[in-house]
Design a protein around this motif. Structure first.
Motif, PDB file in Angstrom:
ATOM      1  N   ILE A 239       0.858  -1.184   0.000  1.00 29.64           N
ATOM      2  CA  ILE A 239       0.000   0.000   0.000  1.00 29.64           C
ATOM      3  C   ILE A 239       0.893   1.232   0.000  1.00 29.64           C
ATOM      4  O   ILE A 239       1.673   1.446   0.927  1.00 29.64           O
ATOM      5  N   GLU A 240       0.779   2.008  -1.064  1.00 32.96           N
ATOM      6  CA  GLU A 240       1.596   3.210  -1.216  1.00 32.96           C
ATOM      7  C   GLU A 240       0.703   4.441  -1.208  1.00 32.96           C
ATOM      8  O   GLU A 240      -0.314   4.473  -1.896  1.00 32.96           O
ATOM      9  N   LEU A 241       1.107   5.452  -0.457  1.00 31.49           N
ATOM     10  CA  LEU A 241       0.407   6.733  -0.471  1.00 31.49           C
ATOM     11  C   LEU A 241       0.966   7.544  -1.634  1.00 31.49           C
ATOM     12  O   LEU A 241       2.131   7.933  -1.637  1.00 31.49           O
ATOM     13  N   MET A 242       0.137   7.746  -2.645  1.00 23.55           N
ATOM     14  CA  MET A 242       0.576   8.427  -3.856  1.00 23.55           C
ATOM     15  C   MET A 242       0.361   9.938  -3.778  1.00 23.55           C
ATOM     16  O   MET A 242       1.064  10.699  -4.434  1.00 23.55           O
ATOM     17  N   GLN A 243      -0.645  10.346  -3.005  1.00 21.06           N
ATOM     18  CA  GLN A 243      -1.011  11.760  -2.897  1.00 21.06           C
ATOM     19  C   GLN A 243      -1.638  11.972  -1.534  1.00 21.06           C
ATOM     20  O   GLN A 243      -2.356  11.111  -1.035  1.00 21.06           O
ATOM     21  N   SER A 244      -1.365  13.144  -0.931  1.00 24.84           N
ATOM     22  CA  SER A 244      -1.881  13.414   0.411  1.00 24.84           C
ATOM     23  C   SER A 244      -2.339  14.862   0.546  1.00 24.84           C
ATOM     24  O   SER A 244      -1.790  15.758  -0.098  1.00 24.84           O
ATOM     25  N   ARG A 245      -3.314  15.078   1.417  1.00 30.15           N
ATOM     26  CA  ARG A 245      -3.721  16.440   1.747  1.00 30.15           C
ATOM     27  C   ARG A 245      -2.595  17.164   2.479  1.00 30.15           C
ATOM     28  O   ARG A 245      -2.536  18.395   2.456  1.00 30.15           O
ATOM     29  N   ASP A 246      -1.708  16.408   3.128  1.00 29.07           N
ATOM     30  CA  ASP A 246      -0.568  17.016   3.815  1.00 29.07           C
ATOM     31  C   ASP A 246       0.318  17.791   2.841  1.00 29.07           C
ATOM     32  O   ASP A 246       1.057  18.683   3.244  1.00 29.07           O
ATOM     33  N   ASP A 247       0.246  17.421   1.562  1.00 23.90           N
ATOM     34  CA  ASP A 247       1.045  18.076   0.529  1.00 23.90           C
ATOM     35  C   ASP A 247       0.237  19.089  -0.278  1.00 23.90           C
ATOM     36  O   ASP A 247       0.641  19.482  -1.368  1.00 23.90           O
ATOM     37  N   GLY A 248      -0.946  19.464   0.239  1.00 18.08           N
ATOM     38  CA  GLY A 248      -1.764  20.470  -0.422  1.00 18.08           C
ATOM     39  C   GLY A 248      -2.762  19.931  -1.428  1.00 18.08           C
ATOM     40  O   GLY A 248      -3.412  20.709  -2.128  1.00 18.08           O
TER      41      GLY A 248
END
Length: 180
Positions: free
Chosen positions: A161-170
């Motif tokens: 499971i990979e996090l590709m995009q996050s709200r932490d990065d805007g």
């Protein structure tokens, strides 16, 4: 969140670390609730306080608490409370993930005051899928990762499971890539 969520946190701590640790978590959190009613809504702040206190008491990060809780939610709470609904989600991990956007629609019939997250899927391949997680609640991406780990274990699939995009990065939402 509904009481069933907070009760599941209590069960996770109690079953893995003992009732004394749960009392320590409850006291440290400042949450003055002796028992949670599963189908009653509670302020989200209670859940966040419990997770933060569990992290302190157990000497792990909040992310680790949320991840463990997500896995617990699927393998214990989900199977015990929603066994038929979980089984109806699909015959394998890929089917379940494709059907995930419909899952909370069914749950909302049981919990009418629920404010569920929204899941969408994309990039469906033979051995991977992207899960888009949209929620008004922030800071729960590790809980979602734990849910995905739990689902993989439920279907006895070794996954990544990979996090590709996050709200932490805007960004507007999280995107997880689940590969098997």
């Amino acid at each position: 969140m509904y009481g069933i969520v907070n009760k599941a946190i209590q069960d996770l701590v109690t079953d893995n670390f003992g009732a004394e640790k749960w009392e320590e978590v409850r006291e440290k959190s400042g949450v003055d609730v002796d028992f949670f009613l599963s189908n009653e809504p509670y302020d989200d702040d209670i859940t966040y306080k419990l997770a933060g206190a569990a992290a302190e008491v157990l000497n792990i990060s909040v992310g680790e608490v949320l991840n463990a809780f997500g896995e617990w939610w699927v393998l214990k709470t989900g199977k015990e409370k929603y066994g038929g609904l979980m089984e109806a989600g699909g015959n394998n991990l890929k089917e379940f993930l494709i059907n995930l956007p419909l899952f909370h629609n069914r749950i909302m019939l049981m919990y009418p005051k629920l404010t569920p997250p929204e899941f969408k899927v994309s990039n469906i391949e033979e051995n991977s899928i992207y899960i888009h997680y949209h929620s008004k609640r922030e800071g729960l991406q590790e809980f979602v990762r734990g849910l995905l780990v739990g689902l993989s274990k439920m279907y006895m699939i070794d996954s990544k499971i990979e996090l590709m995009q996050s709200r932490d990065d805007g960004n507007t939402h999280e995107i997880f890539k689940v590969s098997w």
